[in-house]
Design a protein around this motif. Structure first.
Motif, mmCIF file in Angstrom:
data_model
loop_
_atom_site.group_PDB
_atom_site.id
_atom_site.type_symbol
_atom_site.label_atom_id
_atom_site.label_comp_id
_atom_site.label_asym_id
_atom_site.label_seq_id
_atom_site.Cartn_x
_atom_site.Cartn_y
_atom_site.Cartn_z
ATOM 1 N N LEU A 1 -29.564 10.173 -14.469
ATOM 2 C CA LEU A 1 -30.278 11.574 -14.684
ATOM 3 C C LEU A 1 -31.195 11.725 -15.912
ATOM 4 O O LEU A 1 -31.135 10.749 -16.984
ATOM 5 C CB LEU A 1 -29.036 12.353 -15.247
ATOM 6 N N GLN A 2 -31.878 12.766 -15.784
ATOM 7 C CA GLN A 2 -32.960 12.942 -17.016
ATOM 8 C C GLN A 2 -31.965 14.249 -17.735
ATOM 9 O O GLN A 2 -31.933 15.340 -16.689
ATOM 10 C CB GLN A 2 -34.201 13.152 -16.829
ATOM 11 N N LEU A 3 -31.882 14.260 -18.810
ATOM 12 C CA LEU A 3 -31.036 15.389 -19.305
ATOM 13 C C LEU A 3 -32.286 16.297 -20.308
ATOM 14 O O LEU A 3 -32.942 15.899 -21.216
ATOM 15 C CB LEU A 3 -30.051 15.030 -20.157
ATOM 16 N N HIS A 4 -31.939 17.629 -20.116
ATOM 17 C CA HIS A 4 -33.107 18.579 -20.728
ATOM 18 C C HIS A 4 -31.869 19.432 -21.635
ATOM 19 O O HIS A 4 -31.090 20.006 -21.243
ATOM 20 C CB HIS A 4 -33.697 19.552 -19.550
ATOM 21 N N PHE A 5 -32.280 19.010 -23.100
ATOM 22 C CA PHE A 5 -31.494 19.930 -24.241
ATOM 23 C C PHE A 5 -31.813 21.008 -24.631
ATOM 24 O O PHE A 5 -33.052 21.202 -24.876
ATOM 25 C CB PHE A 5 -31.321 18.845 -25.279
ATOM 26 N N SER A 6 -30.916 21.849 -25.197
ATOM 27 C CA SER A 6 -31.488 23.013 -25.781
ATOM 28 C C SER A 6 -32.421 22.905 -26.907
ATOM 29 O O SER A 6 -32.987 24.128 -27.395
ATOM 30 C CB SER A 6 -30.242 23.950 -26.032
ATOM 31 N N ASP A 7 -32.577 21.752 -27.549
ATOM 32 C CA ASP A 7 -33.546 21.566 -28.690
ATOM 33 C C ASP A 7 -34.700 21.174 -28.323
ATOM 34 O O ASP A 7 -35.398 20.817 -29.123
ATOM 35 C CB ASP A 7 -32.904 20.666 -29.868
#
Length: 102
Positions: free
Chosen positions: A75-81
């Motif tokens: 997975l590629q994870l997309h963070f809130s920062d």
């Protein structure tokens, strides 16, 4: 004895908490927080920071906002920062799940 699948049976983004839930055939379900995953990112920038004594120190409110499958790899994870450069292979996510169970 057969080897476990390298990928989970189920992947779920908990939108309210911003956590990632993974269900493994032999490990059961594990929930990993956005903060924990962000702190464990292995992208080149985060790894360079670790080598120079400045590992990622995400805000405790850091959440996962989106996940993108990368084929059968992980997975590629997309963070809130705003961070979204790290790829999380299934084997690494499995390792994180086992650590969280210990």
């Amino acid at each position: 004895m057969s080897a476990a699948q390298p990928w989970p049976q189920q992947v779920l983004l908990h939108e309210r908490s911003g956590a990632l839930a993974l269900a493994w055939d032999d490990l059961g379900e594990h929930v990993l927080s956005g903060e924990h995953l962000r702190a464990r990112c292995r992208c080149a920038g985060c790894e360079q920071g670790r080598r120079h004594g400045s590992p990622p120190r995400p805000d405790p409110a850091t959440r996962l906002e989106r996940i993108s499958p990368i084929g059968e790899f992980g997975l590629q994870l997309h963070f809130s920062d705003g961070h979204e450069r790290g790829l999380f292979p299934w084997a690494y996510l499995r390792e994180l799940a086992m650590e969280s169970a210990a």
